[in-house]
Design an enzyme around this catalytic site. Structure first.
Site, PDB file in Angstrom:
ATOM      1  N   LYS A   9       0.812  -1.214   0.000  1.00  0.00           N
ATOM      2  CA  LYS A   9       0.000   0.000   0.000  1.00  0.00           C
ATOM      3  C   LYS A   9       0.854   1.277   0.000  1.00  0.00           C
ATOM      4  CE  LYS A   9      -3.949  -2.252   2.148  1.00  0.00           C
ATOM      5  NZ  LYS A   9      -4.939  -2.179   3.236  1.00  0.00           N
ATOM      6  N   TYR A  49     -12.498  -2.450  -4.878  1.00  0.00           N
ATOM      7  CA  TYR A  49     -13.196  -2.336  -3.588  1.00  0.00           C
ATOM      8  C   TYR A  49     -14.713  -2.209  -3.740  1.00  0.00           C
ATOM      9  CZ  TYR A  49      -8.621  -1.687  -1.401  1.00  0.00           C
ATOM     10  OH  TYR A  49      -7.337  -1.865  -0.956  1.00  0.00           O
ATOM     11  N   PHE A  57     -16.455   4.056   5.340  1.00  0.00           N
ATOM     12  CA  PHE A  57     -15.016   4.208   5.132  1.00  0.00           C
ATOM     13  C   PHE A  57     -14.602   4.194   3.664  1.00  0.00           C
ATOM     14  CE2 PHE A  57     -15.874  -0.316   5.715  1.00  0.00           C
ATOM     15  CZ  PHE A  57     -15.235  -0.876   4.616  1.00  0.00           C
ATOM     16  N   ARG A  85      -1.809 -14.524   3.824  1.00  0.00           N
ATOM     17  CA  ARG A  85      -2.616 -13.824   4.834  1.00  0.00           C
ATOM     18  C   ARG A  85      -2.056 -14.067   6.238  1.00  0.00           C
ATOM     19  NH1 ARG A  85      -6.983 -11.260   3.178  1.00  0.00           N
ATOM     20  NH2 ARG A  85      -8.179 -11.568   5.081  1.00  0.00           N
ATOM     21  N   ARG A 102       2.540  -7.047   9.036  1.00  0.00           N
ATOM     22  CA  ARG A 102       1.860  -5.927   9.698  1.00  0.00           C
ATOM     23  C   ARG A 102       2.329  -5.749  11.135  1.00  0.00           C
ATOM     24  NH1 ARG A 102      -3.704  -7.946   7.104  1.00  0.00           N
ATOM     25  NH2 ARG A 102      -3.666  -6.761   5.161  1.00  0.00           N
ATOM     26  N   ASN A 116      -2.322  -0.356   6.559  1.00  0.00           N
ATOM     27  CA  ASN A 116      -1.796  -1.545   7.230  1.00  0.00           C
ATOM     28  C   ASN A 116      -0.799  -2.313   6.368  1.00  0.00           C
ATOM     29  OD1 ASN A 116      -3.525  -2.702   5.400  1.00  0.00           O
ATOM     30  ND2 ASN A 116      -4.849  -3.680   6.902  1.00  0.00           N
ATOM     31  N   HIS A 119      -2.122  -5.627   1.246  1.00  0.00           N
ATOM     32  CA  HIS A 119      -3.395  -6.298   0.965  1.00  0.00           C
ATOM     33  C   HIS A 119      -3.058  -7.657   0.390  1.00  0.00           C
ATOM     34  CE1 HIS A 119      -7.221  -7.330  -0.956  1.00  0.00           C
ATOM     35  NE2 HIS A 119      -6.495  -7.650  -2.009  1.00  0.00           N
ATOM     36  N   GLU A 130      -9.333 -10.140  -8.591  1.00  0.00           N
ATOM     37  CA  GLU A 130      -8.365  -9.070  -8.372  1.00  0.00           C
ATOM     38  C   GLU A 130      -7.197  -9.145  -9.362  1.00  0.00           C
ATOM     39  OE1 GLU A 130      -9.260  -8.700  -3.582  1.00  0.00           O
ATOM     40  OE2 GLU A 130      -7.347  -9.547  -4.225  1.00  0.00           O
TER      41      GLU A 130
END
Length: 140
Positions: A9, A49, A57, A85, A102, A116, A119, A130
């Site tokens: 990110k 998204y 948000f 993940r 993270r 964070n 992704h 995606e």
């Protein structure tokens, strides 16, 4: 063989963490299939998204994710979706375990939990969707 989309990110890209994220992915034994650095346009982010559209948000997420360059990566390996993940850690970087991406590299910046570091796709269906958005040349 499974594939997943990973995004480094904007805040992590700005902090120079792409190399560390890639190092951890490769150290885990996953193969890098594709990599691109771009500042994502709102149209791409809106499709990525889409399930969050209308949520409180959504606009701040869109603004954050379009605020600067991201590194988009396709990884491949057995169970790489669940594996990445786990490697990424909990969504909230304050609660993410030490040793996770993270947990080690993220923190609460007072801007919300969207900052964070990374992704990762959450299912084979999400990964296919995606990857098709970010790397259309790989969909098929």
């Amino acid at each position: 063989m499974e594939r997943s989309l990973v995004l480094v990110k904007p805040e992590a890209f700005a902090r120079g963490l792409t190399g560390e994220v890639l190092r951890r992915i490769e150290a885990k034994g996953y193969r890098l299939v594709a990599l691109s650095i771009l500042t994502p346009p709102r149209e791409l982010l809106g499709r990525h998204y889409a399930e969050h559209e209308g949520k409180p948000f959504f606009e701040s997420l869109m603004a954050f994710m379009s605020s600067g360059p991201v590194t988009a990566i396709v990884i491949e390996g057995e169970q790489c979706i669940a594996g990445f993940r786990s490697l990424a850690g909990a969504t909230d970087p304050t609660k993410a375990a030490p040793g996770s991406i993270r947990g080690d590299l993220g923190r609460d910046w007072g801007q919300g939990s969207t900052q964070n570091v990374v992704h990762g796709s959450d299912s084979p269906e999400s990964a296919a969707r995606e990857i098709g958005l970010w790397f259309p040349e790989l969909s098929g």
